[in-house]
Design a protein around this motif. Sequence first.
Motif, short mmCIF file in Angstrom:
data_model
loop_
_atom_site.label_atom_id
_atom_site.label_comp_id
_atom_site.label_asym_id
_atom_site.label_seq_id
_atom_site.Cartn_x
_atom_site.Cartn_y
_atom_site.Cartn_z
N ASP A 464 0.84 -1.20 0.00
CA ASP A 464 0.00 0.00 0.00
C ASP A 464 0.87 1.25 0.00
O ASP A 464 1.96 1.27 0.59
CB ASP A 464 -0.91 0.04 1.24
N ILE A 465 0.37 2.27 -0.66
CA ILE A 465 1.00 3.58 -0.63
C ILE A 465 -0.06 4.62 -0.30
O ILE A 465 -1.19 4.54 -0.80
CB ILE A 465 1.70 3.91 -1.98
N GLY A 466 0.27 5.55 0.56
CA GLY A 466 -0.68 6.59 0.94
C GLY A 466 -0.03 7.96 0.93
O GLY A 466 1.18 8.10 1.18
N TYR A 467 -0.81 8.96 0.62
CA TYR A 467 -0.34 10.35 0.59
C TYR A 467 -1.35 11.24 1.31
O TYR A 467 -2.57 11.06 1.17
CB TYR A 467 -0.19 10.85 -0.86
N SER A 468 -0.85 12.19 2.08
CA SER A 468 -1.75 13.14 2.75
C SER A 468 -1.18 14.55 2.64
O SER A 468 0.04 14.75 2.60
CB SER A 468 -1.95 12.78 4.23
N PHE A 469 -2.09 15.51 2.60
CA PHE A 469 -1.77 16.93 2.57
C PHE A 469 -2.55 17.60 3.69
O PHE A 469 -3.73 17.33 3.90
CB PHE A 469 -2.17 17.54 1.22
N ALA A 470 -1.88 18.49 4.43
CA ALA A 470 -2.55 19.22 5.51
C ALA A 470 -1.97 20.62 5.59
O ALA A 470 -0.77 20.83 5.33
CB ALA A 470 -2.39 18.51 6.85
N GLU A 471 -2.81 21.59 5.95
CA GLU A 471 -2.35 22.96 6.12
C GLU A 471 -2.97 23.57 7.37
O GLU A 471 -4.10 23.25 7.74
CB GLU A 471 -2.67 23.81 4.89
N GLN A 472 -2.20 24.44 8.00
CA GLN A 472 -2.63 25.08 9.24
C GLN A 472 -1.81 26.34 9.45
O GLN A 472 -0.63 26.40 9.11
CB GLN A 472 -2.42 24.11 10.41
N SER A 473 -2.43 27.36 10.00
CA SER A 473 -1.75 28.62 10.26
C SER A 473 -1.71 28.88 11.76
O SER A 473 -2.57 28.40 12.52
CB SER A 473 -2.44 29.79 9.54
N ASN A 474 -0.70 29.64 12.18
CA ASN A 474 -0.60 30.01 13.59
C ASN A 474 0.19 31.28 13.74
O ASN A 474 0.86 31.73 12.80
CB ASN A 474 0.04 28.88 14.40
N SER A 475 0.11 31.87 14.91
CA SER A 475 0.88 33.06 15.25
C SER A 475 1.55 32.80 16.59
O SER A 475 0.90 32.38 17.54
CB SER A 475 -0.02 34.29 15.33
N GLN A 476 2.86 33.04 16.66
CA GLN A 476 3.57 32.79 17.89
C GLN A 476 4.40 34.00 18.31
O GLN A 476 4.90 34.74 17.47
CB GLN A 476 4.48 31.57 17.77
N VAL A 477 4.49 34.19 19.62
CA VAL A 477 5.33 35.23 20.19
C VAL A 477 6.75 34.70 20.25
O VAL A 477 7.01 33.64 20.82
CB VAL A 477 4.84 35.62 21.59
N VAL A 478 7.67 35.41 19.62
CA VAL A 478 9.07 34.97 19.63
C VAL A 478 9.62 35.09 21.04
O VAL A 478 10.05 34.11 21.65
CB VAL A 478 9.91 35.79 18.64
N TYR A 479 9.63 36.31 21.56
CA TYR A 479 10.01 36.57 22.94
C TYR A 479 9.14 37.70 23.45
O TYR A 479 8.85 38.66 22.72
CB TYR A 479 11.49 36.96 23.05
N ASN A 480 8.71 37.59 24.70
CA ASN A 480 7.91 38.65 25.31
C ASN A 480 8.70 39.96 25.30
O ASN A 480 9.86 40.00 25.69
CB ASN A 480 7.54 38.28 26.75
N GLY A 481 8.05 41.02 24.84
CA GLY A 481 8.69 42.32 24.77
C GLY A 481 9.00 42.76 23.35
O GLY A 481 9.31 43.93 23.11
#
Length: 503
Positions: A464-481
């Motif tokens: 068997d061979i399988g392929y998947s695609f997924a996408e997601q976005s996010n926002s992160q704080v690098v360092y406070n300040g």
Amino acid sequence: MKKNILILTTLLVVGLSNAQNVQDVVRSSTDEPIGTARYLAMSGAFTALGGDLTSVGINPASSAVFLSGSGSVTLGILDKSNDTFYGNTLARGIETDAALNQAGGVFVFNHQDENSPWKKFTIGLNFDNTNNYDNFLTANGLSNTSISNFFLNAAQGIPLELLQLQGVETITELYSFLGETEGVAAQNAFLGFQGFLIDPVEDVPSNTSYLNAVNGSSFDQEYTQQTSGYSGKYTLNIGAQYTENLYFGINLNSHTIEYRERKTFQENNNETNATVDFVLFEENLISLGSGFSAQLGAIAKIKNNMRIGISYETPTWYEISEETTQFLGTVSDLEDRDLRLDPGVVNVFQTHQLKTPGKLQVGAAYVFGKKGLISFDYAVKDYSNISLEILNNKTPFQTLNSEISNNLTTAATYKLGGEYRYNNMRFRAGTRFEESPYKDKTELDDLSGFSLGFGYNFGNYTFDIGYSFAEQSNSQVVYNGLANDIATERIENNILFTVGFNL
């Protein structure tokens, strides 16, 4: 205050505070629909189905659906790309990795008494790679705030005498002392002060207020985050078939986590007469854990074509150990200073317990005879129930547990998969949608994806061979300040290859 205590080793320090944050516990509580190629190709919609080793880890009753002993091994290639936006600048990081995704088998024991309602019993052993942490993210752009603000925030409230070297005391000794007695924030404040990034309001030992020592309003900044590791699930399964229409099962699961992270932040000051021209801050983290969970599941045939399934997985109780190291370098042309602060200390944090949320799954499938099938799954987790403690004591994590309860919520997952059979060939496809565990979806948005696959039955073995695609976005704080956050669009491409065989 006397700080010249006896340091038994300059390479080890046991911190009183912990390196965990909300992002860390979410990462440890989520899994991906990887495993066998068939499972991936149908987007993991297997709660009401069986005949697949990874499906056993979703619904323990799946093992009782096997007609005879079977085993499989799966190898996979994972490609991740991250498009980041930082200060209106676009950058891309790409990571490709190959790994063993699944290996296991099920043994089937048919009941000798044909008149017994118990038709067969099964025993299964399986390993699934539930998450691949290999990833590379890079971001760069202009900011009007310096990373010195991060060190400034950490220093507020800490007496100046704790940040100053006394007599012949070394950087390593004081850094170790602060980690043992005050925690990570004090270590960060110490690096910022010794690196000339912050100044005390008053130059007296009792001072607890600080000012930013870095001038300027335009900074070229570059951030990289390199991660590696995996989370795995080892399953011992027992299943049984009762009459022709009911299947039951139970799983005992052993979990493991290995996560490694290296973060590097570079900053160039564009001010003509800058007090600090260049900053390099590096942090390294190693997080290792082991845990336990259990599962119960059932599948029922409704008439000849309809299947329904239900399973519940208990919370996973992990024991997590962590180590960190830090390095800070600063350059000032104005002061003719090139400073490198490398304490040479590994911060070893006290082992703590992490409880991830339990998961309830229900599913329904319709089988078109020998032509194929279609299956739908619904799963739900309450991420706000995640909690951390040390030896039945939640006090050290009271603030973090409150953040988890306030920021996380219940999240559902929807999966739809299908399979069409033509002679010995199998054609598969699926789609999935996962709700974000965060109340504020700007931190981590919903995930969507699709999958495709093909299989061929050679008789004694299958490919068997399988392929998947997924996408997601996010926002992160690098360092406070820092004024800028990193907005990321993440895309994952999975390709799996499975060889199945009779036992």
